[in-house]
Design a protein around this motif. Sequence first.
Motif, PDB file in Angstrom:
ATOM      1  N   GLU A 115       0.818  -1.208   0.000  1.00  0.00           N
ATOM      2  CA  GLU A 115       0.000   0.000   0.000  1.00  0.00           C
ATOM      3  C   GLU A 115       0.852   1.258   0.000  1.00  0.00           C
ATOM      4  O   GLU A 115       2.027   1.231   0.352  1.00  0.00           O
ATOM      5  CB  GLU A 115      -0.886   0.030   1.257  1.00  0.00           C
ATOM      6  CG  GLU A 115      -1.997  -1.001   1.262  1.00  0.00           C
ATOM      7  CD  GLU A 115      -3.212  -0.579   0.467  1.00  0.00           C
ATOM      8  OE1 GLU A 115      -3.202   0.481  -0.185  1.00  0.00           O
ATOM      9  OE2 GLU A 115      -4.201  -1.329   0.499  1.00  0.00           O
ATOM     10  N   VAL A 119      -4.422   4.528   1.859  1.00  0.00           N
ATOM     11  CA  VAL A 119      -4.555   3.077   1.816  1.00  0.00           C
ATOM     12  C   VAL A 119      -5.913   2.702   1.213  1.00  0.00           C
ATOM     13  O   VAL A 119      -6.943   3.264   1.596  1.00  0.00           O
ATOM     14  CB  VAL A 119      -4.414   2.502   3.242  1.00  0.00           C
ATOM     15  CG1 VAL A 119      -4.859   1.063   3.327  1.00  0.00           C
ATOM     16  CG2 VAL A 119      -2.976   2.655   3.721  1.00  0.00           C
ATOM     17  N   ARG A 122      -9.601  -1.988   3.122  1.00  0.00           N
ATOM     18  CA  ARG A 122     -10.496  -1.581   4.190  1.00  0.00           C
ATOM     19  C   ARG A 122     -11.269  -2.757   4.721  1.00  0.00           C
ATOM     20  O   ARG A 122     -11.441  -3.716   3.984  1.00  0.00           O
ATOM     21  CB  ARG A 122     -11.421  -0.451   3.748  1.00  0.00           C
ATOM     22  CG  ARG A 122     -12.176  -0.737   2.470  1.00  0.00           C
ATOM     23  CD  ARG A 122     -12.793   0.468   1.855  1.00  0.00           C
ATOM     24  NE  ARG A 122     -13.900   0.977   2.651  1.00  0.00           N
ATOM     25  CZ  ARG A 122     -14.742   1.884   2.244  1.00  0.00           C
ATOM     26  NH1 ARG A 122     -14.601   2.419   1.061  1.00  0.00           N
ATOM     27  NH2 ARG A 122     -15.724   2.278   2.994  1.00  0.00           N
ATOM     28  N   VAL A 124      -9.602  -0.637   8.089  1.00  0.00           N
ATOM     29  CA  VAL A 124      -8.292  -0.575   8.715  1.00  0.00           C
ATOM     30  C   VAL A 124      -8.477  -0.685  10.236  1.00  0.00           C
ATOM     31  O   VAL A 124      -9.349  -0.030  10.803  1.00  0.00           O
ATOM     32  CB  VAL A 124      -7.584   0.750   8.335  1.00  0.00           C
ATOM     33  CG1 VAL A 124      -6.288   0.916   9.082  1.00  0.00           C
ATOM     34  CG2 VAL A 124      -7.342   0.807   6.833  1.00  0.00           C
ATOM     35  N   LEU A 132      -0.493   5.284   9.885  1.00  0.00           N
ATOM     36  CA  LEU A 132      -0.735   5.936   8.596  1.00  0.00           C
ATOM     37  C   LEU A 132      -0.568   7.444   8.741  1.00  0.00           C
ATOM     38  O   LEU A 132      -0.027   8.110   7.853  1.00  0.00           O
ATOM     39  CB  LEU A 132      -2.122   5.577   8.066  1.00  0.00           C
ATOM     40  CG  LEU A 132      -2.387   4.078   7.878  1.00  0.00           C
ATOM     41  CD1 LEU A 132      -3.807   3.855   7.379  1.00  0.00           C
ATOM     42  CD2 LEU A 132      -1.372   3.424   6.974  1.00  0.00           C
ATOM     43  N   HIS A 146      -6.621   6.889   4.681  1.00  0.00           N
ATOM     44  CA  HIS A 146      -7.279   5.605   4.395  1.00  0.00           C
ATOM     45  C   HIS A 146      -8.733   5.855   4.043  1.00  0.00           C
ATOM     46  O   HIS A 146      -9.267   6.941   4.292  1.00  0.00           O
ATOM     47  CB  HIS A 146      -7.163   4.667   5.609  1.00  0.00           C
ATOM     48  CG  HIS A 146      -7.808   5.207   6.837  1.00  0.00           C
ATOM     49  ND1 HIS A 146      -7.285   6.269   7.576  1.00  0.00           N
ATOM     50  CD2 HIS A 146      -8.950   4.863   7.471  1.00  0.00           C
ATOM     51  CE1 HIS A 146      -8.060   6.533   8.594  1.00  0.00           C
ATOM     52  NE2 HIS A 146      -9.096   5.708   8.562  1.00  0.00           N
TER      53      HIS A 146
END
Length: 148
Positions: A115, A119, A122, A124, A132, A146
């Motif tokens: 990734e 990101v 899913r 996450v 992240l 994300h």
Amino acid sequence: MAEPERTPVDVAVGVLVERDAAGREGRFLLTSRPVGKVYAGYWEFPGGKIEAGETVHEALARELHEEIGITIGASHPWRELVMDYPHARVRLHFCKVYEWTGAFEMREGQSMAWESLPVASRPVLPGTIPVLEWFAEERGHAGPTHAG
């Protein structure tokens, strides 16, 4: 009456990062939590519980070999975070790993994805979101980290 403070379980977490020829960090590895585990299907950085007498690096090397079939080189302690989940309080020891050998084998039936931000995988895991955000800070990424 207040509940007693739960003692955190120490967990070694591998943040496997690809680097280019100039040493710049690129994609990173996420794996899904296997069926039968708490938060099954959620995406996270791989790792596991530190056993009695193990260092963070020893636990990380053992867990990554058991879970995804690779042998790691050096691990670089990066950040620590305590997360309170309903099932457990965990102290996550995040270590960046840039060198490994062996073919990736998802030995627990999980999935893996290389990734970058934001990101795509899913959902996450909540304990993954701060990592992240740290990547976004380090890499000058603006916007969501994300989906969802």
